[in-house]
Motif scaffolding. Structure first.
Motif, PDB file in Angstrom:
ATOM      1  N   ILE A  64       0.871  -1.175   0.000  1.00 15.41           N
ATOM      2  CA  ILE A  64       0.000   0.000   0.000  1.00 15.41           C
ATOM      3  C   ILE A  64       0.905   1.221   0.000  1.00 15.41           C
ATOM      4  CG2 ILE A  64      -1.760   1.321   1.227  1.00 15.41           C
ATOM      5  CD1 ILE A  64      -2.876  -1.241   0.064  1.00 15.41           C
ATOM      6  N   ASN A  65       0.737   2.081  -0.993  1.00 12.07           N
ATOM      7  CA  ASN A  65       1.626   3.234  -1.166  1.00 12.07           C
ATOM      8  C   ASN A  65       3.098   2.797  -1.180  1.00 12.07           C
ATOM      9  OD1 ASN A  65      -0.612   4.896  -1.239  1.00 12.07           O
ATOM     10  ND2 ASN A  65      -0.493   5.433   0.920  1.00 12.07           N
ATOM     11  N   ASP A  66       3.344   1.667  -1.861  1.00  9.04           N
ATOM     12  CA  ASP A  66       4.686   1.116  -2.075  1.00  9.04           C
ATOM     13  C   ASP A  66       5.317   0.499  -0.832  1.00  9.04           C
ATOM     14  OD1 ASP A  66       4.516   1.792  -4.715  1.00  9.04           O
ATOM     15  OD2 ASP A  66       5.738   3.589  -4.557  1.00  9.04           O
ATOM     16  N   LEU A  67       4.591   0.368   0.259  1.00  7.99           N
ATOM     17  CA  LEU A  67       5.132  -0.224   1.480  1.00  7.99           C
ATOM     18  C   LEU A  67       4.384  -1.502   1.826  1.00  7.99           C
ATOM     19  CD1 LEU A  67       5.563   3.000   3.630  1.00  7.99           C
ATOM     20  CD2 LEU A  67       7.314   1.776   2.348  1.00  7.99           C
ATOM     21  N   PRO A  68       5.096  -2.566   2.269  1.00  9.72           N
ATOM     22  CA  PRO A  68       4.437  -3.839   2.588  1.00  9.72           C
ATOM     23  C   PRO A  68       3.457  -3.699   3.739  1.00  9.72           C
ATOM     24  CG  PRO A  68       6.829  -4.109   2.424  1.00  9.72           C
ATOM     25  CD  PRO A  68       6.570  -2.630   2.427  1.00  9.72           C
ATOM     26  N   THR A  69       2.308  -4.378   3.613  1.00  9.23           N
ATOM     27  CA  THR A  69       1.295  -4.356   4.674  1.00  9.23           C
ATOM     28  C   THR A  69       1.388  -5.580   5.577  1.00  9.23           C
ATOM     29  OG1 THR A  69      -0.358  -5.580   3.389  1.00  9.23           O
ATOM     30  CG2 THR A  69      -0.279  -3.165   3.104  1.00  9.23           C
ATOM     31  N   GLY A  70       2.092  -6.615   5.142  1.00  5.01           N
ATOM     32  CA  GLY A  70       2.146  -7.867   5.892  1.00  5.01           C
ATOM     33  C   GLY A  70       1.263  -8.947   5.294  1.00  5.01           C
ATOM     34  N   ARG A  71       0.292  -8.572   4.456  1.00 10.31           N
ATOM     35  CA  ARG A  71      -0.557  -9.563   3.789  1.00 10.31           C
ATOM     36  C   ARG A  71       0.224 -10.215   2.650  1.00 10.31           C
ATOM     37  NH1 ARG A  71      -5.192  -8.181   0.928  1.00 10.31           N
ATOM     38  NH2 ARG A  71      -5.784 -10.367   1.175  1.00 10.31           N
ATOM     39  N   HIS A  72       0.118 -11.551   2.540  1.00 10.59           N
ATOM     40  CA  HIS A  72       0.825 -12.220   1.469  1.00 10.59           C
ATOM     41  C   HIS A  72       0.095 -13.478   1.019  1.00 10.59           C
ATOM     42  CE1 HIS A  72       2.343 -14.628   4.886  1.00 10.59           C
ATOM     43  NE2 HIS A  72       2.489 -15.597   3.988  1.00 10.59           N
ATOM     44  N   PHE A  73       0.482 -13.947  -0.148  1.00 12.30           N
ATOM     45  CA  PHE A  73       0.002 -15.207  -0.728  1.00 12.30           C
ATOM     46  C   PHE A  73       1.241 -16.045  -1.010  1.00 12.30           C
ATOM     47  CE2 PHE A  73      -0.662 -17.933  -4.343  1.00 12.30           C
ATOM     48  CZ  PHE A  73      -1.920 -18.487  -4.139  1.00 12.30           C
ATOM     49  N   HIS A  74       1.202 -17.333  -0.654  1.00  7.40           N
ATOM     50  CA  HIS A  74       2.367 -18.186  -0.901  1.00  7.40           C
ATOM     51  C   HIS A  74       1.922 -19.646  -1.000  1.00  7.40           C
ATOM     52  CE1 HIS A  74       6.048 -20.494   0.606  1.00  7.40           C
ATOM     53  NE2 HIS A  74       6.314 -20.108  -0.631  1.00  7.40           N
ATOM     54  N   THR A  75       2.418 -20.340  -2.011  1.00  2.00           N
ATOM     55  CA  THR A  75       2.131 -21.769  -2.127  1.00  2.00           C
ATOM     56  C   THR A  75       3.174 -22.468  -2.998  1.00  2.00           C
ATOM     57  OG1 THR A  75       0.433 -23.412  -2.696  1.00  2.00           O
ATOM     58  CG2 THR A  75       0.625 -21.511  -4.157  1.00  2.00           C
ATOM     59  N   LEU A  76       3.450 -23.712  -2.666  1.00  2.39           N
ATOM     60  CA  LEU A  76       4.159 -24.609  -3.568  1.00  2.39           C
ATOM     61  C   LEU A  76       3.129 -25.217  -4.506  1.00  2.39           C
ATOM     62  CD1 LEU A  76       6.562 -26.410  -1.078  1.00  2.39           C
ATOM     63  CD2 LEU A  76       7.260 -24.903  -2.944  1.00  2.39           C
ATOM     64  N   ILE A  77       3.556 -25.578  -5.702  1.00  2.00           N
ATOM     65  CA  ILE A  77       2.646 -26.074  -6.735  1.00  2.00           C
ATOM     66  C   ILE A  77       3.216 -27.357  -7.337  1.00  2.00           C
ATOM     67  CG2 ILE A  77       1.602 -25.553  -8.992  1.00  2.00           C
ATOM     68  CD1 ILE A  77       1.890 -22.559  -8.230  1.00  2.00           C
ATOM     69  N   ASP A  78       2.357 -28.333  -7.535  1.00  2.00           N
ATOM     70  CA  ASP A  78       2.755 -29.538  -8.266  1.00  2.00           C
ATOM     71  C   ASP A  78       2.906 -29.157  -9.736  1.00  2.00           C
ATOM     72  OD1 ASP A  78       3.032 -31.936  -9.571  1.00  2.00           O
ATOM     73  OD2 ASP A  78       1.179 -32.828  -8.791  1.00  2.00           O
ATOM     74  N   PRO A  79       4.147 -29.204 -10.289  1.00  2.00           N
ATOM     75  CA  PRO A  79       4.344 -28.762 -11.671  1.00  2.00           C
ATOM     76  C   PRO A  79       3.933 -29.807 -12.714  1.00  2.00           C
ATOM     77  CG  PRO A  79       6.424 -29.486 -10.770  1.00  2.00           C
ATOM     78  CD  PRO A  79       5.416 -29.606  -9.659  1.00  2.00           C
ATOM     79  N   GLU A  80       3.515 -30.972 -12.255  1.00  2.00           N
ATOM     80  CA  GLU A  80       3.058 -32.054 -13.147  1.00  2.00           C
ATOM     81  C   GLU A  80       4.167 -32.497 -14.112  1.00  2.00           C
ATOM     82  OE1 GLU A  80      -1.235 -31.564 -14.379  1.00  2.00           O
ATOM     83  OE2 GLU A  80      -0.784 -29.490 -13.792  1.00  2.00           O
ATOM     84  N   ARG A  81       5.410 -32.411 -13.657  1.00  2.00           N
ATOM     85  CA  ARG A  81       6.548 -32.858 -14.446  1.00  2.00           C
ATOM     86  C   ARG A  81       7.757 -32.984 -13.508  1.00  2.00           C
ATOM     87  NH1 ARG A  81       9.960 -29.532 -18.230  1.00  2.00           N
ATOM     88  NH2 ARG A  81      11.487 -30.741 -17.030  1.00  2.00           N
ATOM     89  N   ASP A  82       8.874 -33.460 -14.031  1.00  2.00           N
ATOM     90  CA  ASP A  82      10.075 -33.603 -13.220  1.00  2.00           C
ATOM     91  C   ASP A  82      10.730 -32.250 -12.972  1.00  2.00           C
ATOM     92  OD1 ASP A  82      10.791 -33.567 -16.099  1.00  2.00           O
ATOM     93  OD2 ASP A  82      12.839 -33.662 -15.290  1.00  2.00           O
ATOM     94  N   ILE A  83      11.604 -32.226 -11.964  1.00  2.00           N
ATOM     95  CA  ILE A  83      12.366 -31.020 -11.659  1.00  2.00           C
ATOM     96  C   ILE A  83      13.835 -31.347 -11.892  1.00  2.00           C
ATOM     97  CG2 ILE A  83      12.866 -29.235  -9.939  1.00  2.00           C
ATOM     98  CD1 ILE A  83      10.355 -30.140  -8.441  1.00  2.00           C
ATOM     99  N   PRO A  84      14.473 -30.796 -12.913  1.00  2.00           N
ATOM    100  CA  PRO A  84      15.870 -31.120 -13.206  1.00  2.00           C
ATOM    101  C   PRO A  84      16.791 -30.854 -12.020  1.00  2.00           C
ATOM    102  CG  PRO A  84      14.878 -29.914 -15.028  1.00  2.00           C
ATOM    103  CD  PRO A  84      13.900 -29.847 -13.889  1.00  2.00           C
TER     104      PRO A  84
END
Length: 224
Positions: free
Chosen positions: A31-51
């Motif tokens: 908000i006005n370029d400053l973090p509010t503390g609210r966030h979204f975060h998740t790991l995701i199954d990429p449906e493939r291998d990870i090199p």
């Protein structure tokens, strides 16, 4: 009040055109370029291998994403968190490209490029010819990097938020200017009053010299 979202992705590779996928995403509300503390975060199954070479960069293994939601399952919540304001990322075309590829897979429209704010371009404009990676900018601005042993989307977002504040002068915009403005007249009045009330002390020698000078004047006006 201006709302923006700063975000970062970790992926299985460098190019979605080669079939690489998003396996982690994090986003912070500003908000006005400053973090509010609210966030979204998740790991995701990429449906493939990870090199293996990619695992060495971000440290996310197939075991870490086993049983995690697929992108289609988190897309609605992610887009709701993104809202309609600016979207900020470091080397933003990379992250936008991967998210657009994921959105295409579920039949959703691509992100509006008009919302893109690329902190890498901001850094290059401010520090032309210098290294402008996340690590380099943290060192330049004295931001603690000790927790960054591997790439991590949420940690990278938090570091980038500090960098963004530095790049945009957000600390200055965050000051309580209204309080300062309200206090300014009172401060100015106090200073002016102190100047007006300061006594002028004259020594006996100075007073005698002044009286001797006045005695030489003929018909001074103040005696009329």
């Amino acid at each position: 009040m201006t709302r923006a979202v700063l975000f970062d992705t970790e992926t299985t590779g460098l190019d979605p055109a080669d079939g690489h996928r998003v396996l982690e995403i994090a986003a912070l509300e500003l908000i006005n370029d400053l973090p509010t503390g609210r966030h979204f975060h998740t790991l995701i199954d990429p449906e493939r291998d990870i090199p293996e070479e990619v695992v060495r960069v971000h440290g996310i293994t197939a075991r870490d994403v086993a049983g995690k939601p697929r992108f289609a399952q988190i897309a609605e919540e992610l887009l709701a968190f993104f809202g309609a304001g600016p979207l900020i990322a470091h080397n933003a075309p990379f992250d936008f490209g991967f998210l657009d590829a994921e959105l295409r897979r579920i039949g959703a429209p691509a992100l509006d490029r008009g919302r893109m704010v690329d902190t890498l371009m901001l850094a290059k404009a401010r520090f032309p010819g210098l290294p402008n990676s996340l690590d380099a900018l943290c060192r330049r601005f004295g931001i603690d990097l000790s927790a960054r042993t591997t790439h991590n989307a949420l940690l990278d977002c938090r570091l980038l938020a500090e960098i963004y504040v530095e790049l945009t002068g957000g600390r200055q915009r965050g000051l309580d200017l209204a309080a300062e403005s309200a206090a300014a007249p009172a401060i100015a009045y106090a200073h002016d009053r102190a100047r007006r009330e300061r006594p002028i002390l004259v020594s006996d020698a100075e007073r005698a010299a002044h009286e001797a000078f006045l005695a030489k004047l003929k018909s001074p006006l103040w005696l009329d």
